[in-house]
Design an enzyme around this catalytic site. Structure first.
Site, PDB file in Angstrom:
ATOM      1  CG  ASP A  61      -1.938   1.062   1.245  1.00  0.00           C
ATOM      2  OD1 ASP A  61      -2.175   1.666   0.177  1.00  0.00           O
ATOM      3  OD2 ASP A  61      -2.522   1.321   2.324  1.00  0.00           O
ATOM      4  CE  LYS A  63      -3.468   5.116   1.090  1.00  0.00           C
ATOM      5  NZ  LYS A  63      -2.935   4.127   2.023  1.00  0.00           N
TER       6      LYS A  63
HETATM    7  O1  C5P Z   1      -6.524  -0.300  12.149  1.00  0.00           O
HETATM    8  P1  C5P Z   1      -7.510  -0.165  11.009  1.00  0.00           P
HETATM    9  O2  C5P Z   1      -8.383  -1.404  10.818  1.00  0.00           O
HETATM   10  O3  C5P Z   1      -8.303   1.106  11.080  1.00  0.00           O
HETATM   11  O4  C5P Z   1      -6.575  -0.099   9.723  1.00  0.00           O
HETATM   12  C1  C5P Z   1      -7.057   0.166   8.434  1.00  0.00           C
HETATM   13  C2  C5P Z   1      -5.943   0.084   7.432  1.00  0.00           C
HETATM   14  O5  C5P Z   1      -6.434   0.525   6.192  1.00  0.00           O
HETATM   15  C3  C5P Z   1      -4.734   0.946   7.748  1.00  0.00           C
HETATM   16  O6  C5P Z   1      -3.570   0.229   7.324  1.00  0.00           O
HETATM   17  C4  C5P Z   1      -4.910   2.189   6.908  1.00  0.00           C
HETATM   18  O7  C5P Z   1      -3.697   2.757   6.492  1.00  0.00           O
HETATM   19  C5  C5P Z   1      -5.653   1.617   5.708  1.00  0.00           C
HETATM   20  N1  C5P Z   1      -6.459   2.599   4.984  1.00  0.00           N
HETATM   21  C6  C5P Z   1      -7.479   3.327   5.571  1.00  0.00           C
HETATM   22  N2  C5P Z   1      -8.188   4.256   4.830  1.00  0.00           N
HETATM   23  C7  C5P Z   1      -7.905   4.428   3.551  1.00  0.00           C
HETATM   24  C8  C5P Z   1      -6.894   3.679   2.936  1.00  0.00           C
HETATM   25  C9  C5P Z   1      -6.184   2.761   3.690  1.00  0.00           C
HETATM   26  O8  C5P Z   1      -7.760   3.157   6.756  1.00  0.00           O
HETATM   27  N3  C5P Z   1      -8.619   5.278   2.833  1.00  0.00           N
END
Ligand code: C5P
Length: 231
Positions: A61, A63
């Site tokens: 990831d 981006k």
């Molecule tokens: O801990 P949690 O379940 O909130 O983690 C969600 C994951 O998804 C993290 O690694 C975060 O960087 C990623 N993510 C996010 N929102 C986005 C893109 C990626 O929470 N829009």
């Protein structure tokens, strides 16, 4: 990939040792892991390659965002390791360059539409055209797919509307913001349960803290898996 591989465990740690510890504790349970920017400066890329060698699925990831020539070159290099998913920003020219760089590698190119941390005021500051965020996300998802993306990252709120678009119907949609009904939402603003996110159209769920901060990560993972498999 089996049904349980719809769950991608985010390795949001400050060290690769800790990340590897979680991967190993989930050995035989989870197969799909996400490595993001937090680990990249700490050996994350090497860890991603190592996990790939162990036969696990890897979502890198990063981006990515840059001029076409640089994106093409960067993606070409990253795809040599045959990671499963790679994120780039959802601008059509970035996606086109990424798809070119990917060539015949198996890596799926996923587009970030708008970060879920941005609200309309942030978009104004970034000079993004007026309109509801949901609508803009859908338009961006459509443009991303037309530019060649294999899928998009979308919050639970946008899932149904993106899936309704015929161009996006069969594409990969990876969804963060997954929480059990009674658990803390942390800094996520738009959340859904694993079951609801899949029902609304997610093909994969990215789950971090509900697993790695649980007292028993294996039990937390298994509980989520059972909910998915039983529904
Ligand atoms: O801990 P949690 O379940 O909130 O983690 C969600 C994951 O998804 C993290 O690694 C975060 O960087 C990623 N993510 C996010 N929102 C986005 C893109 C990626 O929470 N829009």
């Amino acid at each position: 990939m089996s049904n349980k591989d719809k769950i991608i465990v985010a390795l949001d740690f400050e060290s690769c040792d800790k990340a590897l510890e979680l991967v190993e504790s989930l050995d035989g349970y989870a197969n799909f892991f996400k490595i993001g920017l937090g680990l990249i400066g700490r050996g994350g890329l090497e860890l991603a390659c190592e996990l790939k060698k162990r036969g696990l699925y890897i979502f890198l990831d990063l981006k990515l965002f840059d001029i076409s020539n640089t994106i093409k070159n960067a993606v070409k290099g990253l795809c040599e390791a045959k990671f499963d998913f790679l994120t780039v920003q959802g601008d059509p020219q970035v996606i086109k360059a990424a798809v070119e760089g990917r060539g015949t590698s198996i890596t799926k190119i996923l587009a970030v539409t708008f970060l879920t941390s941005l609200n309309r005021r942030d978009l104004d500051q970034n000079l993004i055209i007026p309109g509801e965020i949901q609508t803009l996300v859908c338009n961006r998802a459509e443009k991303a797919i037309l530019a060649g993306a294999d899928g998009v990252i979308a919050s639970p709120q946008e899932l149904s509307i993106i899936r309704e678009n015929p161009l996006c119907m069969k594409k990969i949609i990876v969804t963060p913001g997954i929480r059990q009904t009674n658990s803390a939402v942390d800094d996520q603003k738009r959340v859904a349960t694993p079951y609801d996110a899949l029902r609304m159209g997610a093909s994969h769920l990215v789950i971090g803290r509900p697993i790695y901060q649980a007292k028993d990560p294996v039990a937390a993972y298994e509980e989520i898996k059972m909910q998915i498999l039983n529904n």
